[in-house]
Design a protein around this motif. Structure first.
Motif, PDB file in Angstrom:
ATOM      1  N   ARG A   1      51.919 -26.972  10.011  1.00 46.54           N
ATOM      2  CA  ARG A   1      53.125 -27.618  10.551  1.00 46.54           C
ATOM      3  C   ARG A   1      53.198 -29.074  10.093  1.00 46.54           C
TER       4      ARG A   1
ATOM      5  N   ILE B   1      56.245 -30.675   7.838  1.00 45.79           N
ATOM      6  CA  ILE B   1      56.998 -31.877   8.223  1.00 45.79           C
ATOM      7  C   ILE B   1      56.858 -32.948   7.141  1.00 45.79           C
TER       8      ILE B   1
ATOM      9  N   ILE C   1      51.204 -38.165  13.886  1.00 47.12           N
ATOM     10  CA  ILE C   1      52.531 -37.955  14.470  1.00 47.12           C
ATOM     11  C   ILE C   1      53.351 -39.232  14.373  1.00 47.12           C
TER      12      ILE C   1
ATOM     13  N   VAL D   1      57.837 -38.321  14.252  1.00 46.12           N
ATOM     14  CA  VAL D   1      58.390 -37.180  14.975  1.00 46.12           C
ATOM     15  C   VAL D   1      57.881 -37.176  16.404  1.00 46.12           C
TER      16      VAL D   1
ATOM     17  N   GLU E   1      57.101 -31.476  18.163  1.00 41.73           N
ATOM     18  CA  GLU E   1      57.502 -30.898  16.881  1.00 41.73           C
ATOM     19  C   GLU E   1      56.302 -30.363  16.092  1.00 41.73           C
ATOM     20  N   VAL E   2      55.141 -30.941  16.297  1.00 39.44           N
ATOM     21  CA  VAL E   2      53.946 -30.490  15.589  1.00 39.44           C
ATOM     22  C   VAL E   2      53.481 -29.128  16.119  1.00 39.44           C
TER      23      VAL E   2
ATOM     24  N   GLN F   1      55.624 -26.688  17.298  1.00 42.53           N
ATOM     25  CA  GLN F   1      56.711 -25.709  17.268  1.00 42.53           C
ATOM     26  C   GLN F   1      56.465 -24.708  16.145  1.00 42.53           C
TER      27      GLN F   1
ATOM     28  N   TYR G   1      59.237 -22.029  15.106  1.00 46.60           N
ATOM     29  CA  TYR G   1      60.381 -22.500  14.345  1.00 46.60           C
ATOM     30  C   TYR G   1      59.975 -23.171  13.041  1.00 46.60           C
ATOM     31  N   ALA G   2      58.715 -23.069  12.683  1.00 45.98           N
ATOM     32  CA  ALA G   2      58.248 -23.692  11.446  1.00 45.98           C
ATOM     33  C   ALA G   2      58.928 -23.011  10.262  1.00 45.98           C
TER      34      ALA G   2
ATOM     35  N   GLN H   1      62.904 -25.743   4.362  1.00 44.82           N
ATOM     36  CA  GLN H   1      62.916 -27.187   4.618  1.00 44.82           C
ATOM     37  C   GLN H   1      63.736 -27.913   3.557  1.00 44.82           C
TER      38      GLN H   1
END
Length: 120
Positions: free
Chosen positions: A11, A15, A56, A61, A65-66, A68, A71-72, A78
């Motif tokens: 993840r 990101i 982070i 973010v 979010e790390v 999730q 939903y990755a 991306q």
């Protein structure tokens, strides 16, 4: 290597790549060594919460979010998402503030409806 560490690392990588950051750039922003970031992304490192916080913060973010994982997105998703956001941004830049606020309000309503449908 635990599955959890691997998921967190993947993840973070996702990101980072979505932000067009290299491991070196992320490491510099977080005050870490680039090889350490590589180990985190592979799930080889059992990082402390303090180190995770640095990463982070460097990514800019929210902590959630790390984690999730459901939903990755794939790397291609991306890239596609980033291009669409840029296109949307281009459309909005030529509009006045009231129009942008209207689009924002509509987008929030649409996303709230989508989120409600997911829960059901």
């Amino acid at each position: 290597m635990s599955a959890f560490l691997k998921s967190v690392g993947e993840r973070i990588r996702s990101i980072r790549k979505a932000q067009d950051l290299t491991q070196e750039t992320l490491a510099e922003k977080a005050g870490l060594h680039y090889s350490y970031i590589g180990g985190v992304e592979r799930g080889d490192r059992n990082i402390s919460l303090e180190t995770l916080e640095k990463i982070i913060d460097a990514l800019g973010v929210l902590p959630v979010e790390v984690f999730q994982f459901d939903y990755a997105d794939t790397e291609q998703e991306q890239v596609d998402k980033k291009q669409l956001v840029k296109a949307l941004n281009s459309l909005l830049l030529s509009r006045n503030v009231q129009e942008v606020k209207l689009v924002h309000r509509l987008a929030k309503d649409i996303l709230a409806t989508i989120d409600e449908q997911r829960v059901q």
